[in-house]
Design an enzyme around this catalytic site. Structure first.
Site, PDB file in Angstrom:
ATOM      1  N   GLU A   1       0.954  -1.194  -0.085  1.00  0.00           N
ATOM      2  CA  GLU A   1       0.028  -0.092  -0.043  1.00  0.00           C
ATOM      3  C   GLU A   1       0.833   1.226  -0.055  1.00  0.00           C
ATOM      4  O   GLU A   1       1.813   1.367   0.791  1.00  0.00           O
ATOM      5  CB  GLU A   1      -1.051   0.058   1.373  1.00  0.00           C
ATOM      6  CG  GLU A   1      -1.923   1.127   1.227  1.00  0.00           C
ATOM      7  CD  GLU A   1      -2.809   1.349   2.278  1.00  0.00           C
ATOM      8  OE1 GLU A   1      -3.710   2.048   2.418  1.00  0.00           O
ATOM      9  OE2 GLU A   1      -2.483   0.905   3.566  1.00  0.00           O
TER      10      GLU A   1
ATOM     11  N   GLU B   1       5.146   4.388   4.060  1.00  0.00           N
ATOM     12  CA  GLU B   1       4.703   6.052   4.516  1.00  0.00           C
ATOM     13  C   GLU B   1       6.017   6.560   4.645  1.00  0.00           C
ATOM     14  O   GLU B   1       6.707   6.183   5.299  1.00  0.00           O
ATOM     15  CB  GLU B   1       4.058   5.648   6.037  1.00  0.00           C
ATOM     16  CG  GLU B   1       3.277   6.912   6.710  1.00  0.00           C
ATOM     17  CD  GLU B   1       2.930   8.086   5.890  1.00  0.00           C
ATOM     18  OE1 GLU B   1       1.617   7.603   5.166  1.00  0.00           O
ATOM     19  OE2 GLU B   1       3.169   9.097   5.719  1.00  0.00           O
TER      20      GLU B   1
ATOM     21  N   LYS C   1      -4.452  20.972  -7.747  1.00  0.00           N
ATOM     22  CA  LYS C   1      -3.898  21.947  -8.590  1.00  0.00           C
ATOM     23  C   LYS C   1      -3.123  21.423  -9.847  1.00  0.00           C
ATOM     24  O   LYS C   1      -2.492  20.525  -9.730  1.00  0.00           O
ATOM     25  CB  LYS C   1      -2.883  23.033  -8.022  1.00  0.00           C
ATOM     26  CG  LYS C   1      -3.856  24.065  -6.859  1.00  0.00           C
ATOM     27  CD  LYS C   1      -2.609  25.109  -6.424  1.00  0.00           C
ATOM     28  CE  LYS C   1      -3.377  25.638  -5.300  1.00  0.00           C
ATOM     29  NZ  LYS C   1      -2.627  26.112  -4.269  1.00  0.00           N
TER      30      LYS C   1
ATOM     31  N   ASP D   1     -12.282   9.266  -2.007  1.00  0.00           N
ATOM     32  CA  ASP D   1     -13.663  10.000  -2.009  1.00  0.00           C
ATOM     33  C   ASP D   1     -13.808  11.131  -2.825  1.00  0.00           C
ATOM     34  O   ASP D   1     -14.498  11.739  -2.856  1.00  0.00           O
ATOM     35  CB  ASP D   1     -13.780  10.408  -0.479  1.00  0.00           C
ATOM     36  CG  ASP D   1     -12.832  11.480  -0.196  1.00  0.00           C
ATOM     37  OD1 ASP D   1     -11.431  11.249  -0.327  1.00  0.00           O
ATOM     38  OD2 ASP D   1     -12.999  12.702   0.094  1.00  0.00           O
TER      39      ASP D   1
ATOM     40  N   THR E   1     -10.246   2.035   5.379  1.00  0.00           N
ATOM     41  CA  THR E   1      -9.111   2.745   6.030  1.00  0.00           C
ATOM     42  C   THR E   1      -9.650   3.951   6.878  1.00  0.00           C
ATOM     43  O   THR E   1     -10.758   3.999   7.143  1.00  0.00           O
ATOM     44  CB  THR E   1      -8.426   3.565   4.618  1.00  0.00           C
ATOM     45  OG1 THR E   1      -8.916   4.854   4.145  1.00  0.00           O
ATOM     46  CG2 THR E   1      -8.366   2.605   3.507  1.00  0.00           C
ATOM     47  N   GLU E   2      -8.590   4.533   7.375  1.00  0.00           N
ATOM     48  CA  GLU E   2      -9.049   5.453   8.595  1.00  0.00           C
ATOM     49  C   GLU E   2      -9.687   6.728   7.652  1.00  0.00           C
ATOM     50  O   GLU E   2     -10.771   7.159   8.304  1.00  0.00           O
ATOM     51  CB  GLU E   2      -7.860   6.282   9.099  1.00  0.00           C
ATOM     52  CG  GLU E   2      -7.102   5.608  10.225  1.00  0.00           C
ATOM     53  CD  GLU E   2      -5.886   4.830   9.787  1.00  0.00           C
ATOM     54  OE1 GLU E   2      -5.534   4.943   8.349  1.00  0.00           O
ATOM     55  OE2 GLU E   2      -5.232   4.155  10.684  1.00  0.00           O
ATOM     56  N   TYR E   3      -9.141   6.964   6.330  1.00  0.00           N
ATOM     57  CA  TYR E   3     -10.010   8.140   5.769  1.00  0.00           C
ATOM     58  C   TYR E   3     -11.332   7.690   5.175  1.00  0.00           C
ATOM     59  O   TYR E   3     -12.296   8.358   5.208  1.00  0.00           O
ATOM     60  CB  TYR E   3      -9.151   8.569   4.707  1.00  0.00           C
ATOM     61  CG  TYR E   3      -8.108   9.705   4.999  1.00  0.00           C
ATOM     62  CD1 TYR E   3      -6.997   9.502   5.945  1.00  0.00           C
ATOM     63  CD2 TYR E   3      -8.202  11.050   4.370  1.00  0.00           C
ATOM     64  CE1 TYR E   3      -6.182  10.445   6.212  1.00  0.00           C
ATOM     65  CE2 TYR E   3      -7.264  11.803   4.650  1.00  0.00           C
ATOM     66  CZ  TYR E   3      -6.283  11.790   5.695  1.00  0.00           C
ATOM     67  OH  TYR E   3      -5.408  12.657   6.183  1.00  0.00           O
ATOM     68  N   GLU E   4     -11.454   6.383   4.837  1.00  0.00           N
ATOM     69  CA  GLU E   4     -12.661   5.930   4.244  1.00  0.00           C
ATOM     70  C   GLU E   4     -13.918   6.061   5.531  1.00  0.00           C
ATOM     71  O   GLU E   4     -14.954   6.538   5.228  1.00  0.00           O
ATOM     72  CB  GLU E   4     -12.581   4.530   3.832  1.00  0.00           C
ATOM     73  CG  GLU E   4     -13.633   3.980   3.213  1.00  0.00           C
ATOM     74  CD  GLU E   4     -13.464   2.515   2.725  1.00  0.00           C
ATOM     75  OE1 GLU E   4     -12.115   2.186   2.606  1.00  0.00           O
ATOM     76  OE2 GLU E   4     -14.199   1.811   2.094  1.00  0.00           O
TER      77      GLU E   4
ATOM     78  N   ASP F   1      -3.352  11.553  -1.673  1.00  0.00           N
ATOM     79  CA  ASP F   1      -3.490  13.269  -1.666  1.00  0.00           C
ATOM     80  C   ASP F   1      -3.992  13.514  -3.069  1.00  0.00           C
ATOM     81  O   ASP F   1      -3.323  13.159  -3.889  1.00  0.00           O
ATOM     82  CB  ASP F   1      -2.085  13.951  -1.216  1.00  0.00           C
ATOM     83  CG  ASP F   1      -1.680  13.279   0.268  1.00  0.00           C
ATOM     84  OD1 ASP F   1      -2.548  13.365   1.112  1.00  0.00           O
ATOM     85  OD2 ASP F   1      -0.633  13.293   0.379  1.00  0.00           O
TER      86      ASP F   1
HETATM   87  N1  SAM Z   1      -4.071   5.264   3.038  1.00  0.00           N
HETATM   88  C1  SAM Z   1      -4.546   6.017   4.169  1.00  0.00           C
HETATM   89  C2  SAM Z   1      -5.979   6.038   4.566  1.00  0.00           C
HETATM   90  O1  SAM Z   1      -6.786   5.935   3.642  1.00  0.00           O
HETATM   91  O2  SAM Z   1      -6.561   6.353   5.652  1.00  0.00           O
HETATM   92  C3  SAM Z   1      -3.893   7.518   4.606  1.00  0.00           C
HETATM   93  C4  SAM Z   1      -4.510   8.715   3.434  1.00  0.00           C
HETATM   94  S1  SAM Z   1      -3.465   9.986   3.573  1.00  0.00           S
HETATM   95  C5  SAM Z   1      -4.556  11.151   2.817  1.00  0.00           C
HETATM   96  C6  SAM Z   1      -2.257   9.766   2.441  1.00  0.00           C
HETATM   97  C7  SAM Z   1      -0.862   9.289   2.967  1.00  0.00           C
HETATM   98  O3  SAM Z   1       0.067   9.114   2.263  1.00  0.00           O
HETATM   99  C8  SAM Z   1      -0.252  10.169   4.131  1.00  0.00           C
HETATM  100  O4  SAM Z   1      -0.056   9.520   5.130  1.00  0.00           O
HETATM  101  C9  SAM Z   1       0.886  10.560   3.718  1.00  0.00           C
HETATM  102  O5  SAM Z   1       2.025  11.050   4.268  1.00  0.00           O
HETATM  103  C10 SAM Z   1       1.169   9.619   2.696  1.00  0.00           C
HETATM  104  N2  SAM Z   1       1.869   9.890   1.344  1.00  0.00           N
HETATM  105  C11 SAM Z   1       1.987  10.839   0.314  1.00  0.00           C
HETATM  106  N3  SAM Z   1       2.774  10.775  -0.358  1.00  0.00           N
HETATM  107  C12 SAM Z   1       3.580   9.834  -0.254  1.00  0.00           C
HETATM  108  C13 SAM Z   1       4.683   9.603  -0.849  1.00  0.00           C
HETATM  109  N4  SAM Z   1       5.301  10.058  -1.818  1.00  0.00           N
HETATM  110  N5  SAM Z   1       5.574   8.445  -0.187  1.00  0.00           N
HETATM  111  C14 SAM Z   1       4.902   7.833   0.830  1.00  0.00           C
HETATM  112  N6  SAM Z   1       3.639   8.351   1.634  1.00  0.00           N
HETATM  113  C15 SAM Z   1       3.140   9.320   0.915  1.00  0.00           C
END
Ligand code: SAM
Length: 216
Positions: free
Chosen positions: A44, A69, A122, A154, A191-194, A118
């Protein structure tokens, strides 16, 4: 994701090399050695606090999982969960996904999960989206032939962008849901965000795409 400074994170990560693999480049092409078995490997990218992979690792003990992560303060929560659960089929890497090719060789990985990546809304930041073509090429170079990406979000804009990006790259669209929680998809691990977004009433989009091999 709101980042809290946790100065103790670095030490805790270093104290648990059995869970957060130090020097992952040493295992490129050889992840089976780390897990001590020949089971498939699913990763993941952007794993956050680890809820999804802990759930998946419990549900599927014969699949190995790695969570990627980049933030120490975030991976710390995933590590704490993992210490509690003691799951032998789940490891974490505290690295930036832009450098995945340093850690994984072709055929190391059977599936890539992207969950609530993320959105980088933009246009000038499009290259940072984890479904941008350079990332798709990087995933192809670590996946087995016919390997898959499973993606949930989402964010309608990111979902539409990603479907176009997958399609332009030549990936096969195997499954699509425009409202996962109202679909007949079984075995979903949230997931947490879900959890957070669906409680607020957002719908969840999901798709599975596949890299075509020569026989397809
Ligand atoms: N997947 C989890 C969830 O659905 O609950 C977390 C979603 S959160 C919006 C996005 C996560 O991706 C963050 O913890 C961020 O630090 C990590 N992330 C973003 N870009 C990354 C990268 N280039 N390499 C490793 N982690 C990354």
């Amino acid at each position: 994701m709101r980042l809290r400074n946790k100065p103790w994170a670095k030490d805790k990560i270093a104290e648990n090399p059995q869970y957060v693999v130090p020097n992952p480049a040493e295992y490129k092409g050889n992840w089976k050695e780390v897990f001590g078995n020949e089971n498939p490997l699913h990763i993941e990218v952007g794993t956050g606090k680890g809820q999804f992979l802990v759930g998946m690792a419990k549900q599927n003990p014969h699949i190995n999982y790695i969570g990627i992560e980049m933030y120490e303060s975030v991976i710390l929560s995933a590590l704490e969960r993992l210490i509690e659960e003691e799951l032998p089929n789940l490891k974490l890497l505290n690295v930036d996904a832009n450098h995945l090719s340093e850690f994984f060789a072709k055929n190391d990985v059977d599936r890539v999960y992207l969950n609530f990546s993320d959105p980088w809304p933009k246009k000038r930041h499009a290259k940072r989206r984890l479904t941008y073509k350079t990332f798709l090429s990087m995933y192809e170079n670590l996946l087995v032939d016919g390997g898959e990406i499973h993606f949930k979000t989402d964010n309608q804009g990111l979902f539409e962008y990603s479907l176009t990006s997958f399609s332009e790259y030549g990936l096969l669209l195997k499954y699509i849901s425009l409202d996962l929680h109202k679909s007949d998809f079984e075995g979903n691990v949230m997931t947490e965000y879900e959890e957070k977004f669906s409680q607020k009433g957002s719908r969840i989009y999901r798709c599975e795409v596949k890299y075509l091999n020569e026989k397809d």
